[in-house]
Design a protein around this motif. Structure first.
Motif, PDB file in Angstrom:
ATOM      1  N   MET A   1      42.796  44.163  39.261  1.00  0.00           N
ATOM      2  CA  MET A   1      41.429  43.836  41.203  1.00  0.00           C
ATOM      3  C   MET A   1      40.096  44.501  40.733  1.00  0.00           C
ATOM      4  SD  MET A   1      43.077  43.744  44.722  1.00  0.00           S
ATOM      5  CE  MET A   1      42.601  42.057  46.252  1.00  0.00           C
TER       6      MET A   1
ATOM      7  N   GLN B   1      44.769  41.124  39.378  1.00  0.00           N
ATOM      8  CA  GLN B   1      44.846  40.986  37.638  1.00  0.00           C
ATOM      9  C   GLN B   1      44.162  39.284  37.953  1.00  0.00           C
ATOM     10  OE1 GLN B   1      48.362  42.379  35.641  1.00  0.00           O
ATOM     11  NE2 GLN B   1      48.022  44.283  36.603  1.00  0.00           N
TER      12      GLN B   1
ATOM     13  N   ALA C   1      39.946  50.831  36.491  1.00  0.00           N
ATOM     14  CA  ALA C   1      40.277  49.903  36.022  1.00  0.00           C
ATOM     15  C   ALA C   1      42.023  49.656  35.999  1.00  0.00           C
ATOM     16  CB  ALA C   1      39.333  48.982  35.319  1.00  0.00           C
TER      17      ALA C   1
ATOM     18  N   LEU D   1      44.353  50.866  37.898  1.00  0.00           N
ATOM     19  CA  LEU D   1      44.499  50.473  38.737  1.00  0.00           C
ATOM     20  C   LEU D   1      45.237  49.429  38.972  1.00  0.00           C
ATOM     21  CD1 LEU D   1      45.896  52.175  41.593  1.00  0.00           C
ATOM     22  CD2 LEU D   1      44.195  52.278  42.209  1.00  0.00           C
ATOM     23  N   PHE D   2      44.221  48.112  38.806  1.00  0.00           N
ATOM     24  CA  PHE D   2      43.671  47.410  40.017  1.00  0.00           C
ATOM     25  C   PHE D   2      44.286  45.961  38.611  1.00  0.00           C
ATOM     26  CE2 PHE D   2      40.610  49.896  41.648  1.00  0.00           C
ATOM     27  CZ  PHE D   2      40.906  49.402  42.866  1.00  0.00           C
ATOM     28  N   GLU D   3      44.047  46.732  37.115  1.00  0.00           N
ATOM     29  CA  GLU D   3      44.207  45.011  36.204  1.00  0.00           C
ATOM     30  C   GLU D   3      45.134  46.044  35.732  1.00  0.00           C
ATOM     31  OE1 GLU D   3      39.721  45.598  34.142  1.00  0.00           O
ATOM     32  OE2 GLU D   3      39.350  46.027  35.837  1.00  0.00           O
ATOM     33  N   GLY D   4      45.821  47.260  34.974  1.00  0.00           N
ATOM     34  CA  GLY D   4      46.919  47.812  34.312  1.00  0.00           C
ATOM     35  C   GLY D   4      45.722  48.042  33.065  1.00  0.00           C
TER      36      GLY D   4
ATOM     37  N   LEU E   1      43.217  48.505  30.050  1.00  0.00           N
ATOM     38  CA  LEU E   1      43.241  47.311  29.374  1.00  0.00           C
ATOM     39  C   LEU E   1      43.194  47.246  27.866  1.00  0.00           C
ATOM     40  CD1 LEU E   1      39.864  49.696  31.188  1.00  0.00           C
ATOM     41  CD2 LEU E   1      41.031  47.348  31.610  1.00  0.00           C
TER      42      LEU E   1
ATOM     43  N   GLU F   1      38.656  45.746  24.717  1.00  0.00           N
ATOM     44  CA  GLU F   1      37.673  45.513  25.166  1.00  0.00           C
ATOM     45  C   GLU F   1      37.442  47.171  25.428  1.00  0.00           C
ATOM     46  OE1 GLU F   1      38.397  44.472  29.504  1.00  0.00           O
ATOM     47  OE2 GLU F   1      36.794  46.439  30.354  1.00  0.00           O
TER      48      GLU F   1
END
Lengths: 230, 230
Positions: free
Chosen positions: A1, A167, B200, B202-205, B207, B211
């Protein structure tokens, strides 16, 4: 997020349709400042009341999560909103659903903030990315609120439904800003630095005005294809 | 605490003196992998046992915070560590003290990781900052663990004692890296981007590897006085 919650939310103008998620956290504030949907004049009474209750519940959820953390109960949120538990359950059938909706709400507020900050006279590549930087830093400059927002975003990230929606939002921002005419690596760098500075108040308290101004100017320079100082 | 906890912790080599904070979270792991203080051969038995218990408690606290969130109880941590509540209280008199010690511990592990990554053949300005970037990304490349670490750091940030200590650590890093010969604005940019990419997950799983590699190379280039692509 990260894209939409870490620093990418905004509280909306005081008294505006978004309501103000912070400052914290008394039921009185909700009562003093009944948030009304923007279409008020055109919406029948019962729908308007439902929208107002939903708004009060989302605001109360945000305040309650900041104060009570991830373990906050639906009872607490309902009490904070001045709504019965049954009233809450009419809008949100579970805590996951409530916090997922809160994540969506924060994203939508931040998206509006970015759109509001696109400069109509700015036709150079990177105009949307610059609006994104401005929206991020405008949040950070509300110093005590910035701490509460960082806490809220971090706490929401630990809820699977809120994280899942975030996401999706993240992908949205990535795609949207990729079409802004700036080198993709620069976009990545600016977005990651925005994330970092947005979450920093959680760990460091409110950031100093000088550091904020320096960081914002650096990121704006990056959106223009300029480099940081040698 | 961005400097020392958001992405700035490291779990230590498997079986090494730091113990492994993740993977999560069974009491068995603690039993299978008793963490020993590095000075073992030189420390009398009772002190060694105390250090081992303290280590087990910190590892259990990390696992428990990730699983149970901010509301985790000392009972849960003691059970997870296989230690009595009284045994826990002998080491940490309160939850604040335990979580403050955990924040310190994560910082110390990350500091060691940075020191380990300073390249002895690298005598150019920015050598410590490069080690800092490498330590950050080495953590992120352990993909599932990166999510748990981000969760742990975010949760710790909401505890006043842990946050207070992290502010001290933040100042330490700021001062230490300011003497590394790189323009201060570049240092700020690199550190903030490290923060962003660390939180990140935490919010996006986890990476993507591409990236991560792109971002790491960008940040390393910045430490060398190079710019991002035009």
């Amino acid at each position: 997020m990260a894209r939409d919650t870490v620093g990418r939310w905004v509280t909306g103008p005081p008294g505006g349709p978004c309501g103000t998620l912070v400052p914290l956290p008394t039921g009185e504030q909700t009562a003093e400042r009944p948030s009304t949907p923007p279409e008020e004049g055109t919406v029948p009474g019962p729908l308007r009341d439902a929208a107002r209750t939903r708004r009060a519940l989302l605001d109360a959820a945000a305040r309650s999560v900041v104060v009570h953390g991830a373990g906050v109960s639906l009872d607490t949120v309902a009490r904070e909103a001045g709504v019965s538990k049954g009233g809450l359950m009419h809008h949100f059938r579970s805590k996951d659903e409530l916090l997922g909706a809160l994540a969506d709400d924060l994203f939508e507020q931040f998206t509006r903030a970015v759109e509001d900050r696109v400069d109509p006279d700015d036709v150079a590549p990177g105009r949307r990315l610059r609006a994104y930087v401005h929206a991020t830093f405008d949040d950070l400059e509300r110093r005590e609120e910035a701490v509460e927002l960082a806490t809220l975003l971090a706490t929401l990230g630990s809820f699977p439904e809120a994280a899942r929606r975030s996401q999706d939002r993240y992908r949205h921002w990535n795609e949207s800003l990729a079409e802004d005419g700036v080198d993709p690596q620069r976009v990545l760098l600016v977005l990651r630095a925005c994330d970092g500075v947005s979450i920093a108040p959680l760990f460091e308290g409110p950031l100093g005005r000088d550091e904020l101004a320096t960081t914002r100017d650096l990121l704006l320079a990056l959106t223009r294809g300029e480099g940081p100082p040698a």
